[in-house]
Each structure stands twice: as C-alpha cells, then as structure tokens.
Design a protein around this motif. Structure first.
Motif, PDB file in Angstrom:
ATOM      1  N   THR A 107       0.569  -1.257  -0.162  1.00 10.95           N
ATOM      2  CA  THR A 107      -0.132  -0.113   0.163  1.00 10.95           C
ATOM      3  C   THR A 107       0.994   1.435  -0.069  1.00 10.95           C
ATOM      4  O   THR A 107       0.470   2.319  -0.687  1.00 10.95           O
ATOM      5  N   ARG A 108       2.048   1.150   0.582  1.00  8.67           N
ATOM      6  CA  ARG A 108       2.759   2.305   0.724  1.00  8.67           C
ATOM      7  C   ARG A 108       3.648   2.534  -0.719  1.00  8.67           C
ATOM      8  O   ARG A 108       3.593   3.647  -1.116  1.00  8.67           O
ATOM      9  N   HIS A 109       3.736   1.367  -1.490  1.00  6.03           N
ATOM     10  CA  HIS A 109       4.398   1.384  -2.809  1.00  6.03           C
ATOM     11  C   HIS A 109       3.245   1.952  -3.663  1.00  6.03           C
ATOM     12  O   HIS A 109       3.621   2.987  -4.778  1.00  6.03           O
ATOM     13  N   LEU A 110       2.258   1.571  -3.408  1.00  2.93           N
ATOM     14  CA  LEU A 110       1.055   2.520  -4.548  1.00  2.93           C
ATOM     15  C   LEU A 110       0.896   3.593  -4.134  1.00  2.93           C
ATOM     16  O   LEU A 110       0.518   4.478  -5.137  1.00  2.93           O
ATOM     17  N   ALA A 111       0.906   4.025  -3.049  1.00  6.88           N
ATOM     18  CA  ALA A 111       0.820   5.408  -2.748  1.00  6.88           C
ATOM     19  C   ALA A 111       1.838   6.547  -3.160  1.00  6.88           C
ATOM     20  O   ALA A 111       1.650   7.339  -3.846  1.00  6.88           O
ATOM     21  N   ARG A 112       2.960   5.973  -3.309  1.00  7.00           N
ATOM     22  CA  ARG A 112       4.127   6.511  -3.908  1.00  7.00           C
ATOM     23  C   ARG A 112       4.042   6.724  -5.435  1.00  7.00           C
ATOM     24  O   ARG A 112       4.399   7.506  -6.127  1.00  7.00           O
ATOM     25  N   SER A 113       3.717   5.331  -5.967  1.00  5.27           N
ATOM     26  CA  SER A 113       3.480   5.239  -7.489  1.00  5.27           C
ATOM     27  C   SER A 113       2.493   6.138  -7.958  1.00  5.27           C
ATOM     28  O   SER A 113       2.579   6.717  -8.859  1.00  5.27           O
ATOM     29  N   ARG A 114       1.296   6.332  -7.174  1.00 13.32           N
ATOM     30  CA  ARG A 114       0.224   7.345  -7.606  1.00 13.32           C
ATOM     31  C   ARG A 114       0.603   8.745  -7.611  1.00 13.32           C
ATOM     32  O   ARG A 114       0.214   9.512  -8.537  1.00 13.32           O
ATOM     33  N   VAL A 115       1.433   9.264  -6.661  1.00 11.45           N
ATOM     34  CA  VAL A 115       1.703  10.523  -6.721  1.00 11.45           C
ATOM     35  C   VAL A 115       2.930  10.810  -7.962  1.00 11.45           C
ATOM     36  O   VAL A 115       2.702  11.663  -8.734  1.00 11.45           O
ATOM     37  N   ALA A 116       3.590   9.475  -8.302  1.00 11.48           N
ATOM     38  CA  ALA A 116       4.620   9.969  -9.470  1.00 11.48           C
ATOM     39  C   ALA A 116       3.881   9.789 -10.650  1.00 11.48           C
ATOM     40  O   ALA A 116       4.028  10.678 -11.678  1.00 11.48           O
ATOM     41  N   TYR A 117       2.822   9.106 -10.779  1.00  8.78           N
ATOM     42  CA  TYR A 117       2.112   8.663 -12.067  1.00  8.78           C
ATOM     43  C   TYR A 117       1.442   9.896 -12.250  1.00  8.78           C
ATOM     44  O   TYR A 117       0.884  10.256 -13.614  1.00  8.78           O
ATOM     45  N   LYS A 118       0.586  10.571 -11.328  1.00  5.89           N
ATOM     46  CA  LYS A 118      -0.284  11.486 -11.272  1.00  5.89           C
ATOM     47  C   LYS A 118       0.717  12.834 -11.930  1.00  5.89           C
ATOM     48  O   LYS A 118       0.075  13.573 -12.808  1.00  5.89           O
TER      49      LYS A 118
END
Length: 483
Positions: A367-378
């Motif tokens: 879940t932490r990885h997904l949160a970081r990835s969402r920020v980068a992809y957004k």
C-alpha cells in the motif's frame, strides 16, 4: 565504404555495441546485407558511427559467435548465408502489433530507434521497491528451504490470504482464500477459466485483443459489443446470444470510461437472469491508479462471494510486468469444477516470488508503494497533458485521464486516419497505438484521429520534447494527406 542504415542512440540505456549488433542482425535477416558481403573494418566503421573501436568489435564478436559473420584471417568479417524463415517480413516493416514492438532505446527490425515509449503496457521500473523486495526474498531464501518443494496448484495459502484481505479492504471483493487462484499472467488464468464456461462470449469493442484471442483459442465464439460513455452496452449484450461477458468496468480498455453504478446493476441483472448459465469476467487490471475520484467497488463485491462474477487482476502494472503474478477469484459454486479439472496441475509462479509478495502485502509495503506510485504517475500525467495542450492547443482533446496509465488524444478538425498519425509517430521514434487498432469488428464509431498514449514508461523530463516531436510528426502527416 559499404552503406549501412545503422542508427545508434547514445542516450539509450541499451549499450551501443548491442544497438549496433541488433541493427546489423536486422539488416542481415532482411537481406540488406547479402551473404559474402565484406563488412567495413572496425576502425572505419567506428569513425563513421562516431563510436569507439571496442563498440564495433563487441558487436562483430557477437555476430560471429552467433553465425551471422565469419572472420577470415588478414581479410576481415564476412556476412554468412541466412535462410529466410517462413513468415519473416521483408525490409520496411516489422509486422509486429503494438503490444510487441520495441521499447524505448531498443532497435526494432526496421532500424528505427524508439525514443519515446508510449505503450499501454509500460511501467516505470524506477519505482520498483528493489531494496525491500530483495531483502524479503533473501530472508526467504535463507529461512524457508521448504519453498523448493511443490506447492498448491492454486497458489500458496499465505499469498491467497494476503490477497483476500487486501481485496476486501481496497476493492470490496468478498471471498475466502480458497476461491483465489494464482497464476503466471492473466492470459494464463483466462485460458484455464474458459473451458469451465460454455456459450458465446461477449467482448468490448474496442477492447483488449489478447482476451479475445484467449477466448477464441479456448473454443468460445466472440460477440463484439459497442462501448459508449458508460462502458459496454448492456442493451446490446441482452440482445446477443452471449453467455459469458468479458468486461473492464473500472477503467474500460482502451477508452478509459468507467461503468457507472446503474449500468453495473443492469449487467449483474443480465447474469442473474440465468443463474449458473451466464457469467461476467471482471478484468480489474489497473484499478490501483485512480487519481481524481474514489473508485467504485468491484462488480464481484456487488454480486457476492457466490455470484456470477469471476474477478481477474494482476501486479503487472502495480509492480512490474516481469513479475508474472496474476490472480483470479472464482465463485464458490465453480470450485468443484476447477478442482476436478486442475487439481493435478502444478503452480506456474515461483513459490519464493509468491511468498515475497505475500509478505510485501501483509507487512504494509504494497500500500505504501502504491501511494508513492500514484503520486509519481499523477505528476507525469499532469506534465504530459500540459505539454500536449501547449504544443497542440485546441487542436487536441484529451480524455481518460482520471484512472490508469494511459489517455486518449483526439486531434480535431480535418485529420488523416489515426493509423496514418500512428505511423508518422513511429517514424519519429514514438511508440504508440491508434485507437482504431483496438476495434475487433465495426470501427465506424471510432473517433477520428485518436491516439492511445501510455505514460507509465515515459521519463518525466521527456514530456515537452515528446509533445513537440509528436506535433511535428502529426503536422507532416496532415500536410501529406492534404496534398
């Protein structure tokens, strides 16, 4: 000196010697360098390509080791005979579909480097949690020798338990670990599922070509149903003779639309009208990346643990395509049929990979990885959208930005077919797809001049140069078509 069409990209992550090797292989296999041709000397070719002699020597040695070249003492390297393979393309095109073309920095068979990878399957491998993943896997290698033994054909129970809890919390999926099957990719799981279902299968048009191929290879005839602003048309589905419906409701591929709750209820009603005879296959391929709104719960969660929905998802986009882990949630009443048919099968995913993912999810890293990835992809989505708006102005209309890792760019006004635009982009080193290429039947409703741009693998600093390069390519295509 012999003329070579070699093009090298110093900015690529692919070593120059390997780029040269691939380019020469392509020319030899295409017949552009016939057998008996004497290759340029190492120094002269190095000077012509502005590379080191070691780069040319490395490429020549690889070609010689694989039999493409032969070294003659005090004479140099000569091209060896290469017989044409059945179905091999002639010079001028690879004949590859968008899904298998070269990635950024690679050299396709036509020698054209890919500078910008806008494929829909691309992800940012720099976001992969290398240290955490390596640490967890190393610990398992030293402490769990039992993982070398054969595992459960449905997947290790620890992973299925972790997935059960994760899916319940974040996707509203209702199931037990026994209902989950883990496999090496969604196509593999779909190929195992398809024989358990009967009747024609409805697929979205436009839609995911691989799903159609797997279903047809498994004996299902496909019905191609239209997609509108609410996703797959349930009216068209009800009018068809389909008994199976393959659908991407959370983020329709490739249009990007989300199926609203009322239509989801209609779709579930269609399946419920004939219990045990009609099924919905819900492909939830990238629901983790929803940027601007809360995601709707899964269809499976709305239908219940023993409803008519089979849920499919994967970690290909959330982690990496190379980690071949996908999973499927079966209705409880299909479990006996599954066990009868596949109980003697072996698992297709390494148990060390399964246990690593189980710990990665269970200890909160996922879940932490997904949160970081969402920020980068957004941030990348915003940068790409801004760059396209600045380059094209009102001549481009963007859609499908709210979810996933791709968007649609529709060019307004009198424009050539999207296939022409896509080819112009390819010639400029941009890997992307025309929206019409995802239509498997009638494409008359395809919006004209629409390209599918995936930004998962796009480097952050390349958005502006990409937009300018795409503008030049499209402008040239427009001018050519108007002559």
């Amino acid at each position: 000196m012999l003329h070579l069409t070699t093009a090298l990209d110093p900015a690529s992550q692919v070593p120059l010697y390997e780029q040269l090797y691939r380019s020469l292989v392509a020319e030899i296999r295409a017949g552009q360098l016939p057998a008996g041709t004497r290759m340029p000397g190492k120094r002269s070719l190095a000077e012509a390509l502005s590379v080191s002699v070691n780069t040319v020597d490395g490429a020549y040695q690889l070609l010689a080791a694989e039999g493409y070249l032969a070294s003659r003492p005090r004479s140099g390297f000569y091209v060896q005979e290469y017989p044409s393979l059945p179905g091999e393309k002639n010079p001028g095109g690879t004949g590859e579909p968008p899904e298998t073309a070269a990635k950024a920095g690679e050299i396709p068979a036509d020698g054209q480097p890919v500078r910008y990878d806008l494929s829909t399957s691309g992800v940012d491998t720099g976001l992969f949690p290398f240290r955490t993943w390596a640490r967890l896997q190393k610990e398992l290698l030293y402490t769990s020798p039992d993982l070398l033994a054969r595992g459960d054909p449905k997947g290790d129970v620890q992973l299925r338990q972790a997935l059960t809890e994760y899916l319940a919390e974040y996707r509203g999926v209702r199931c037990t670990p026994d209902q989950i099957v883990v496999g090496a990719g969604m196509e593999y799981l779909l190929s195992l599922l398809a024989p358990l279902l009967t009747g024609p299968a409805a697929v979205e048009n436009p839609g995911y070509p691989r799903a159609r191929r797997v279903l047809e290879n498994s004996g299902h005839s496909c019905r191609f149903l239209p997609v509108d602003e609410g996703g797959l048309s349930v009216t068209a589905l009800a009018a068809s003779d389909a008994a199976v419906c393959y659908v991407t409701p959370s983020h329709q591929f490739p249009t990007g639309v989300t199926m609203p709750a009322p239509r989801r209820a209609e779709l579930l009603g269609w399946a419920a009208a004939r219990p045990g005879q009609r099924y919905i296959i819900e492909d939830d391929y990238d629901s983790e990346f929803r940027f601007d709104t809360r995601p709707l719960p899964s269809l499976q969660g709305m239908a219940g643990a023993d409803g008519p929905v089979i849920y499919l998802s994967t970690v290909a986009r959330s982690l990496a395509p190379g980690i071949r882990i996908a999973y499927m949630v079966l209705p409880q009443h299909l479990l006996p049929a599954w066990e009868k048919r596949y109980a003697l099968y072996s698992g297709t995913v390494s148990r060390f990979e399964q246990q690593t993912l189980a710990r990665f999810i269970g200890e909160g890293y996922f879940t932490r990885h997904l949160a970081r990835s969402r920020v980068a992809y957004k941030a990348r989505r915003n940068a790409l959208a801004q760059a396209l708006a600045e380059a094209f102005g009102p001549a481009v209309r963007l859609s499908g930005l709210h979810t996933g890792l791709h968007l649609l760019a529709q060019f307004t006004g009198p424009v050539p077919p999207d296939t022409v635009l896509a080819e112009a982009a390819r010639q400029a080193g941009i890997r992307l797809a025309a929206l019409s290429s995802y239509y498997m039947a009638d494409s008359s409703s395809c919006p004209s001049g629409t390209l599918v741009l995936g930004y998962g693998a796009l480097e952050d600093g390349l958005c502006s140069s990409l937009a300018e390069t795409l503008k030049k390519a499209c402008t040239a295509a427009w001018e050519e078509s108007s002559r």
